[in-house]
Design a protein around this motif. Structure first.
Motif, PDB file in Angstrom:
ATOM      1  N   UNK A 264       0.838  -1.198   0.000  1.00 31.98           N
ATOM      2  CA  UNK A 264       0.000   0.000   0.000  1.00 31.98           C
ATOM      3  C   UNK A 264       0.872   1.247   0.000  1.00 31.98           C
ATOM      4  N   UNK A 265       0.321   2.357  -0.582  1.00 28.28           N
ATOM      5  CA  UNK A 265       1.073   3.604  -0.600  1.00 28.28           C
ATOM      6  C   UNK A 265       0.893   4.397   0.689  1.00 28.28           C
TER       7      UNK A 265
ATOM      8  N   UNK B 216       1.070   5.922   4.366  1.00 29.10           N
ATOM      9  CA  UNK B 216       2.155   6.074   5.340  1.00 29.10           C
ATOM     10  C   UNK B 216       1.571   6.531   6.661  1.00 29.10           C
ATOM     11  N   UNK B 217       2.402   6.479   7.698  1.00 30.96           N
ATOM     12  CA  UNK B 217       1.962   6.962   8.997  1.00 30.96           C
ATOM     13  C   UNK B 217       2.603   8.327   9.234  1.00 30.96           C
TER      14      UNK B 217
ATOM     15  N   UNK C 246       2.673  16.303  11.968  1.00 30.56           N
ATOM     16  CA  UNK C 246       2.165  16.316  10.597  1.00 30.56           C
ATOM     17  C   UNK C 246       0.710  15.856  10.585  1.00 30.56           C
TER      18      UNK C 246
ATOM     19  N   UNK D 232      -4.535   6.430   9.199  1.00 30.99           N
ATOM     20  CA  UNK D 232      -3.489   6.382  10.244  1.00 30.99           C
ATOM     21  C   UNK D 232      -3.628   7.474  11.316  1.00 30.99           C
TER      22      UNK D 232
ATOM     23  N   UNK E 177      -9.977   0.039  15.154  1.00 33.97           N
ATOM     24  CA  UNK E 177     -10.622   1.161  15.818  1.00 33.97           C
ATOM     25  C   UNK E 177     -11.420   0.685  17.027  1.00 33.97           C
TER      26      UNK E 177
ATOM     27  N   UNK F 182      -2.076   2.669  13.851  1.00 35.86           N
ATOM     28  CA  UNK F 182      -1.860   3.580  12.714  1.00 35.86           C
ATOM     29  C   UNK F 182      -1.103   2.920  11.570  1.00 35.86           C
ATOM     30  N   UNK F 183      -0.106   2.079  11.891  1.00 36.29           N
ATOM     31  CA  UNK F 183       0.705   1.455  10.844  1.00 36.29           C
ATOM     32  C   UNK F 183      -0.149   0.493  10.020  1.00 36.29           C
TER      33      UNK F 183
ATOM     34  N   UNK G 287      -3.527   0.665   9.807  1.00 36.15           N
ATOM     35  CA  UNK G 287      -4.576   1.439   9.124  1.00 36.15           C
ATOM     36  C   UNK G 287      -4.052   2.126   7.866  1.00 36.15           C
ATOM     37  N   UNK G 288      -2.743   2.448   7.863  1.00 39.08           N
ATOM     38  CA  UNK G 288      -2.157   3.068   6.676  1.00 39.08           C
ATOM     39  C   UNK G 288      -2.273   2.147   5.462  1.00 39.08           C
ATOM     40  N   UNK G 289      -2.398   0.844   5.691  1.00 38.71           N
ATOM     41  CA  UNK G 289      -2.427  -0.124   4.575  1.00 38.71           C
ATOM     42  C   UNK G 289      -3.822  -0.710   4.355  1.00 38.71           C
TER      43      UNK G 289
ATOM     44  N   UNK H 278     -11.240   1.124   4.322  1.00 38.83           N
ATOM     45  CA  UNK H 278     -12.421   0.813   5.134  1.00 38.83           C
ATOM     46  C   UNK H 278     -13.668   1.437   4.512  1.00 38.83           C
TER      47      UNK H 278
ATOM     48  N   UNK I  79      -4.774  12.290   4.514  1.00 41.66           N
ATOM     49  CA  UNK I  79      -4.680  11.669   5.845  1.00 41.66           C
ATOM     50  C   UNK I  79      -3.732  10.466   5.838  1.00 41.66           C
ATOM     51  N   UNK I  80      -3.537   9.887   4.659  1.00 46.58           N
ATOM     52  CA  UNK I  80      -2.612   8.757   4.564  1.00 46.58           C
ATOM     53  C   UNK I  80      -1.184   9.220   4.283  1.00 46.58           C
ATOM     54  N   UNK I  81      -0.952  10.518   4.453  1.00 50.94           N
ATOM     55  CA  UNK I  81       0.399  11.036   4.279  1.00 50.94           C
ATOM     56  C   UNK I  81       0.866  11.058   2.839  1.00 50.94           C
ATOM     57  N   UNK I  82      -0.079  10.991   1.893  1.00 45.26           N
ATOM     58  CA  UNK I  82       0.325  10.975   0.491  1.00 45.26           C
ATOM     59  C   UNK I  82       0.638  12.393   0.021  1.00 45.26           C
TER      60      UNK I  82
ATOM     61  N   UNK J 256      -5.378   4.920  -0.819  1.00 45.19           N
ATOM     62  CA  UNK J 256      -4.027   4.550  -0.389  1.00 45.19           C
ATOM     63  C   UNK J 256      -3.591   3.201  -0.972  1.00 45.19           C
ATOM     64  N   UNK J 257      -4.273   2.751  -2.028  1.00 49.77           N
ATOM     65  CA  UNK J 257      -3.986   1.423  -2.601  1.00 49.77           C
ATOM     66  C   UNK J 257      -3.917   0.355  -1.514  1.00 49.77           C
ATOM     67  N   UNK J 258      -4.996   0.141  -0.815  1.00 50.40           N
ATOM     68  CA  UNK J 258      -4.949  -0.761   0.347  1.00 50.40           C
ATOM     69  C   UNK J 258      -4.669  -2.208  -0.062  1.00 50.40           C
ATOM     70  N   UNK J 259      -3.984  -2.912   0.825  1.00 44.13           N
ATOM     71  CA  UNK J 259      -3.753  -4.340   0.575  1.00 44.13           C
ATOM     72  C   UNK J 259      -4.962  -5.150   0.999  1.00 44.13           C
TER      73      UNK J 259
END
Lengths: 280, 284, 310
Positions: free
Chosen positions: A11-12, A14-15, A20, A123, C56, C76-77, C79-81, C84, C107-110, C155-158
């Motif tokens: 997945x792209x 990040x935390x 931030x 995240x 959650x 968080x780590x 949930x980033x992947x 939902x 929110x996914x830091x992209x 976020x291109x989830x797995x």
């Protein structure tokens, strides 16, 4: 139109770090604001300015006439009534706006729109969401306050450069009240009828009686302590003092300390209530 | 300085057709003579919301105490409509009475009706019964009026208790307040039918707030320079305040009837426009 | 960080709310690339399980690993992947369709550029390009649902978690949505779906567990479940009011198993037509008959004695 979404093995997402993440929450709220800011202008900037003109310029002519006000209020010896209420209205308006932003919009995030659950599915943690939401209110209040000060200066309502210090005081006072209110909103399950009661029986009386338009010494001795416990009174004293006559360091420290305690308690409880409600 | 936020809510066989005076100017089918059904419904809903209703009374009272007593010491005496000298509390009280009649009526007519119109879809359900848009308009305005009347009566009683009433003419201030509230509620309701979203309520604020602050509520017309005076005299609230101030201070003259007539016209226009607009929105 | 082939692994997973035990010790394993379903009626514990997997909702007892990590420690780590899709859409109604995607991606830091590009791709995927600059509020239920799904893919989830993805939608909107989910599965996204619709489970799921009262009552592919918990065919008999009771003894004689529902009898048998012929030979007169293949609904009825959807 045969669009497909390819899923990479990784997945792209990040935390983001805690700072931030908080700023990303602010960014999300900013996206809303960019679209809807016009609808907030009247209550955030225009309302205090209209009060300033009506009370400061209009009614001020009676207070200033023949040095009437100066006989009862020491600060009015060296300043007009317009300049007397200008910093107080800055603080009062900041507090009212922050109170508005900390109630219905917060409850909506939990109850009606439920978008807080969308945020914490990413995240971003509930604590970071709470921080970002509160920081956003502070930024909004600061920007509105700066706009108000600018116009007030053009109207001759700003006595001197000390008024610039009134702006951070206004933001601190607003957040000292808004943070506990956000905690209350995060706990509220009903439709928010309690907010009306708080606005009518706390915010409005506070604005009218805790030193905005006249010193609390005009109140009967018995009710004066009620004014002294409000965050608004401390903020008003400080902002007015900084704008007009200066504030003794110890008194300033006392006011700031009192407001910081309210803010700190409010932030801690808001964090807790956000976490409890969003992770059950 | 606060907004009266919304109070949120949830038939009988067809009555014989009636033709009253007002109804002849309205298209048939708009009115079934059953507006009181809407009032009864509001009473039912608000019985559970008594706290919100009850607290509305305190807003003008807080203003009166703060401005009349606290600020009054800094302001001193003000010249009244009859040229007599009034204490600041005597001067500001009738202004607040008129302003609270306006604020209460307009917020009730706008926030509540907007919510019911756009979200609760209450009127769609009502109009599926023999009731027509005119019943809705009159019923809702009457409810806003009842509420406003209670507030005004309470406020007048407090003025009397504080010795702020200078004449027996003040007895007429209650019906006058009802008339003012009715007119503002009707106009507010008509305006609500044009509002698209909650954000549009900023426009309601944009109209009410300057009116509240500048219609001689807090200081006499003499403060303004000439051209501004004419502008202030054009505000509806100015006429309401003149009416109240004349009655509570006893400075009654024929001009008072003119102010009253102004609100009769406003009320009739407001109800007519509101009913037509509701009909257009709901019966298409 | 050791990643095993199971994206979700639960052992004795329990969720309690006060005295109430919503999930009572379930074992589940979801493998990479499959579409896995939780099938069960309302209140079976599906959503509680999903919320624990979505990191959650802390588990009350048992073991849980999502993407190889512990949700309690690395929420968080994980949930980033994840993607939902909650049971109820929680879009920001006062933002535009596109803004909803932008904000969520951030929110996914992209990075902004990546979010912008991804949003266009997802708008196309969700068939919302025409409505990109409209606010969400006036969109139809199906459109909002598609937007919620698009948002979950930013976020291109797995692993994509879908809680009741099509509940409340009309048939056309459901089929469109199933098509989109099928494409996702084809492209390698692991799907985890809860549903109380057996057609949805049969359409989407490679493997599923049947849940009831907080427990897993059966596990397997839809075909396996039908094979082991139902017969190949079902004969449905409807009678005129009052006529059903008299026919029950005969039905029991003719079928492997009989379910007595308030409005009809279900006869489980290898050959429905033959059973119907037998019924008619014996002079029993139902007002309506139907021979059909067994479905997951029948599996559920057999396992729990109750229907999935009331």
């Amino acid at each position: 139109m045969t669009a497909t979404v390819r899923a990479p093995a990784q997945s792209t997402g990040q935390v983001p770090g805690p700072v931030r993440a908080t700023l990303l929450v602010v960014e999300g709220l900013w996206t809303w604001y960019r679209r809807h800011w016009r609808s907030t202008l009247v209550s955030s900037v225009l309302q205090p300015l209209l009060y300033l003109v009506a009370m400061g310029v209009g009614l001020g002519t009676f207070v200033d006439a023949g040095g009437r006000g100066a006989r009862t209020v020491p600060e009015l010896a060296g300043a007009s009534y317009l300049q007397y209420i200008a910093p107080a209205l800055l603080v009062a308006a900041a507090l009212q706006n922050a109170a508005g932003e900390a109630t219905y919009p917060v409850l909506s995030g939990f109850k009606w729109q439920k978008n807080y659950w969308a945020v914490t599915a990413t995240p971003i943690t509930p604590h970071q969401l709470a921080h970002g939401s509160l920081l956003w209110i502070a930024i909004r209040v600061a920007v509105s306050g700066a706009a108000y000060l600018l116009v007030a200066a053009l109207l001759g309502a700003v006595a001197g450069p000390g008024a610039l210090l009134a702006l951070p005081v206004a933001v601190l006072t607003a957040m000292a009240f808004a943070a506990p209110l956000a905690a209350f909103a995060a706990t509220t399950r009903s439709g928010g009828e309690g907010f009306n009661v708080i606005i009518r029986f706390v915010v409005l009386p506070m604005t009218l009686f805790a030193g905005t338009f006249f010193p609390v010494e005009q109140l009967p001795a018995l009710v004066r302590p009620l004014a002294w416990v409000t965050p608004l009174w401390h903020g008003t004293e400080l902002a007015r003092g900084l704008s007009l006559t200066g504030v003794p360091p110890l008194a300033a420290l006392g006011h700031v300390g009192y407001l910081v305690v309210w803010l700190a308690v409010g932030v801690v409880v808001t964090r807790w209530r956000f976490r409890v409600r969003l992770t059950t | 300085m606060t907004q009266d936020l919304l109070t949120r809510p949830a038939g009988e066989p067809a009555p014989p057709a009636r033709t009253g005076l007002l109804l002849r100017v309205l298209p048939p089918g708009l009115y079934a003579g059953r507006a009181r059904m809407l009032v009864e419904r509001s009473l039912l809903v608000n019985r559970r919301m008594w706290l919100v209703v009850f607290t509305g009374f305190f807003e003008p009272l807080f203003f009166l105490l703060a401005l009349g007593q606290g600020l009054g010491a800094l302001v001193g005496g003000v010249t009244g409509p009859g040229g007599e000298s009034l204490t600041y509390a005597e001067f500001v009280a009738p202004g607040l009475l008129a302003a609270s009649a306006m604020n209460g009526a307009v917020y009730d007519a706008t926030f509540n009706i907007f919510f019911k119109l756009r979200y609760a879809k209450l009127y769609d359900a009502v109009l599926a019964t023999p009731l027509g848009p005119m019943d809705v308009a009159i019923g809702e305005v009457t409810w806003a009026l009842l509420r406003g009347g209670l507030y005004s009566a309470g406020f007048l009683a407090i003025m009397l208790g504080m010795g702020l009433v200078g004449s027996a003419w003040a007895l007429l201030a209650l019906p006058a307040a009802l008339l003012v509230a009715f007119a503002f509620a009707a106009v507010g309701m008509a305006a609500t039918t044009w509002l698209r979203s909650w954000q549009d309520f900023e426009y309601v604020q944009l109209v009410l707030l300057p009116m509240f602050l500048f219609s001689t509520t807090f200081y006499p017309l003499s403060v303004y320079p000439g051209p501004l005076r004419v502008a202030v005299e054009a505000f509806p609230l100015y006429h309401a305040i003149e009416l109240m101030r004349g009655l509570t201070t006893g400075a009654v003259h024929w001009g008072v009837l003119g102010h009253a007539a102004y609100f009769v016209v406003l009320a009739v226009l407001g109800v007519a426009v509101a009913a037509r607009r509701l009909g257009r929105l709901l019966l298409r | 960080m050791i990643e095993d082939t199971a994206l979700v692994r639960a052992r004795g997973l329990v969720k309690r709310f006060g005295d109430f035990e919503a999930v009572r010790g379930i074992d589940v394993e979801v493998r990479r690339g499959e579409a896995f379903g939780f099938l069960g009626p309302n209140g079976a514990g599906k959503s509680s399980t999903m919320r624990m997997i979505a990191c959650v909702s802390p588990r009350s007892a048992g073991e849980l690993r999502v993407l190889g990590e512990d949700p309690d420690r690395h929420g968080p780590r994980i949930r980033a992947r994840l993607g939902v899709v909650p049971q109820q859409d929680n879009l920001d109604n006062e933002l535009t369709v596109r803004q909803n995607l932008h904000v969520y991606g951030r929110y996914f830091g992209l990075p902004r550029a990546r979010v912008r590009a991804k949003a266009e791709e997802l708008l196309e995927f969700a068939q919302l390009t025409d409505r990109a600059d409209d606010e969400v509020e006036p969109l139809s239920g199906g459109m909002k649902r598609r937007l919620t799904i698009a948002r979950s893919l930013v976020n291109d989830p797995e692993l994509l978690l879908l809680d009741e993805p099509t509940t409340g939608l009309d048939p056309q909107a459901r089929h469109l949505l199933w098509d989109r989910l099928f494409r996702l599965k084809q492209s390698g996204v692991t799907l985890l779906v809860t549903t109380h619709y057996m057609d949805e489970a049969e359409q989407l799921c490679d493997r599923l567990v049947v849940m009831d009262g907080g427990r897993v009552v059966a596990e397997g592919s839809p075909a396996e479940l039908i094979r082991s918990h139902a017969t190949r065919e079902v004969l449905e008999l409807r009678f005129a009011p009052g006529g059903q009771d008299a026919a029950v003894p005969l039905a029991r004689e003719l079928a492997d198993r009989v379910e007595v529902l308030p409005d009809r009898l279900l006869l489980y048998t290898g050959d429905g037509e033959a059973a119907l012929a037998a019924v008619q030979r014996r002079g029993v007169q139902p007002v309506a008959t139907l021979v059909r293949r067994s479905t997951l609904e029948d599996v559920f009825l057999h396992l729990t004695g109750r229907s999935l959807v009331d």
